[in-house]
Design a protein around this motif. Sequence first.
Motif, PDB file in Angstrom:
ATOM      1  N   THR A 152     -41.357  41.441  53.506  1.00 42.70           N
ATOM      2  CA  THR A 152     -40.839  42.798  53.294  1.00 42.70           C
ATOM      3  C   THR A 152     -39.401  42.756  52.790  1.00 42.70           C
ATOM      4  O   THR A 152     -38.521  42.224  53.474  1.00 42.70           O
ATOM      5  CB  THR A 152     -40.873  43.615  54.598  1.00 42.70           C
ATOM      6  N   PRO A 153     -39.100  43.310  51.611  1.00 46.66           N
ATOM      7  CA  PRO A 153     -37.700  43.432  51.181  1.00 46.66           C
ATOM      8  C   PRO A 153     -37.056  44.647  51.833  1.00 46.66           C
ATOM      9  O   PRO A 153     -37.672  45.707  51.964  1.00 46.66           O
ATOM     10  CB  PRO A 153     -37.811  43.605  49.653  1.00 46.66           C
ATOM     11  N   SER A 183     -35.152  53.870  43.232  1.00 42.99           N
ATOM     12  CA  SER A 183     -35.800  54.457  42.061  1.00 42.99           C
ATOM     13  C   SER A 183     -36.792  53.471  41.452  1.00 42.99           C
ATOM     14  O   SER A 183     -37.740  53.868  40.773  1.00 42.99           O
ATOM     15  CB  SER A 183     -34.750  54.864  41.011  1.00 42.99           C
ATOM     16  N   VAL A 184     -36.573  52.181  41.699  1.00 39.07           N
ATOM     17  CA  VAL A 184     -37.497  51.139  41.232  1.00 39.07           C
ATOM     18  C   VAL A 184     -38.615  50.929  42.246  1.00 39.07           C
ATOM     19  O   VAL A 184     -39.791  50.797  41.889  1.00 39.07           O
ATOM     20  CB  VAL A 184     -36.742  49.813  41.000  1.00 39.07           C
ATOM     21  N   ASP A 185     -38.250  50.911  43.551  1.00 37.07           N
ATOM     22  CA  ASP A 185     -39.224  50.692  44.633  1.00 37.07           C
ATOM     23  C   ASP A 185     -38.945  51.715  45.728  1.00 37.07           C
ATOM     24  O   ASP A 185     -38.129  51.481  46.619  1.00 37.07           O
ATOM     25  CB  ASP A 185     -39.080  49.269  45.174  1.00 37.07           C
ATOM     26  N   PRO A 186     -39.599  52.876  45.672  1.00 39.37           N
ATOM     27  CA  PRO A 186     -39.309  53.953  46.620  1.00 39.37           C
ATOM     28  C   PRO A 186     -39.600  53.589  48.073  1.00 39.37           C
ATOM     29  O   PRO A 186     -39.111  54.256  48.984  1.00 39.37           O
ATOM     30  CB  PRO A 186     -40.236  55.094  46.161  1.00 39.37           C
ATOM     31  N   ALA A 213     -44.491  37.242  48.653  1.00 36.49           N
ATOM     32  CA  ALA A 213     -43.860  38.492  48.238  1.00 36.49           C
ATOM     33  C   ALA A 213     -43.522  38.528  46.753  1.00 36.49           C
ATOM     34  O   ALA A 213     -42.977  39.538  46.276  1.00 36.49           O
ATOM     35  CB  ALA A 213     -42.575  38.710  49.047  1.00 36.49           C
ATOM     36  N   VAL A 214     -43.857  37.479  46.008  1.00 33.36           N
ATOM     37  CA  VAL A 214     -43.444  37.372  44.610  1.00 33.36           C
ATOM     38  C   VAL A 214     -43.772  38.610  43.780  1.00 33.36           C
ATOM     39  O   VAL A 214     -42.907  39.106  43.045  1.00 33.36           O
ATOM     40  CB  VAL A 214     -44.024  36.097  43.961  1.00 33.36           C
ATOM     41  N   PRO A 215     -44.993  39.155  43.816  1.00 29.92           N
ATOM     42  CA  PRO A 215     -45.270  40.315  42.952  1.00 29.92           C
ATOM     43  C   PRO A 215     -44.314  41.483  43.181  1.00 29.92           C
ATOM     44  O   PRO A 215     -43.794  42.067  42.221  1.00 29.92           O
ATOM     45  CB  PRO A 215     -46.711  40.684  43.318  1.00 29.92           C
ATOM     46  N   ARG A 216     -44.063  41.819  44.451  1.00 29.62           N
ATOM     47  CA  ARG A 216     -43.163  42.947  44.725  1.00 29.62           C
ATOM     48  C   ARG A 216     -41.723  42.611  44.358  1.00 29.62           C
ATOM     49  O   ARG A 216     -41.013  43.443  43.771  1.00 29.62           O
ATOM     50  CB  ARG A 216     -43.252  43.354  46.194  1.00 29.62           C
ATOM     51  N   LEU A 217     -41.286  41.399  44.681  1.00 24.32           N
ATOM     52  CA  LEU A 217     -39.914  41.011  44.360  1.00 24.32           C
ATOM     53  C   LEU A 217     -39.691  40.952  42.860  1.00 24.32           C
ATOM     54  O   LEU A 217     -38.636  41.366  42.358  1.00 24.32           O
ATOM     55  CB  LEU A 217     -39.576  39.666  44.996  1.00 24.32           C
TER      56      LEU A 217
END
Length: 268
Positions: free
Chosen positions: A132-133, A170-173, A253-257
Amino acid sequence: MTEQPDPYALATDAASALTKRLGVPAVDAAIVLGSGWATAAADLGETLAEIPLTDLPGFAAPVVAGHGGTVRALRTPADRIVLCFTGRTHLYEGRGAHAVVHGVRTAAAAGARRLVVTNGCGGLNPAWGPGTPVLIRDHINLTGATPLVGPRFVDLTQAYSPQLRDLARSVDPGLDEGVYVQFHGPAYETPAEVRMAGILGGSLVGMSTALETIAAREAGMDVLGISLVTNAAAGLGGETLNHAEVIEAGARAVPRLRTLLSGLLEVL
């Protein structure tokens, strides 16, 4: 006793060598990649050059697994130049606070006005599973160290820019926020230390970031901090801690990061 070089002059020398190698007069922003972030940052943007850190004055090769030893210059879609440091120096390496923040000061001396600083960390919030970021809203520096020497009174009221946090959302709500607590390391925090961090208001624990943020704010940079929760902090997950799980959580987590970093490059 050997006289130590002036850290600000050393950063200026490194910035001059860097911009000369890149063939650009200045850079616009910088990203420091922490544990678990390197794979997500691969192939981001148009790479102008990638330079070994040891080719630049004042840098040493990173010693932690999962940290690269280069600085990569990227051109963003908005035609800005962003430095991507693929590794960092940690305080526990014994080279002092000035070595820890040398990359940040070099980026500032090269013209960067924005800094994105990332890390892998333990999480105190059970809602934040591994991978989780979390945006850093504030920090608590428990290292007993500072990169500032003498009467350098730096305002840290908004050490982590609210505007940049809004930009990240705004990129990752779905990004949540927390307070990062930096310990000295390299030993992981004890369960009692984790409880103390929570009592003090912390929700993320690790071994980097706070000193770099202090140096960045001294240099007038706006800072966006992002932690990747790689494990429940000691005493909360019932498991032993090891660095391999930090790397594994980053891989998951690579795809989300990657989406987050790509989006940030478009708007920085």
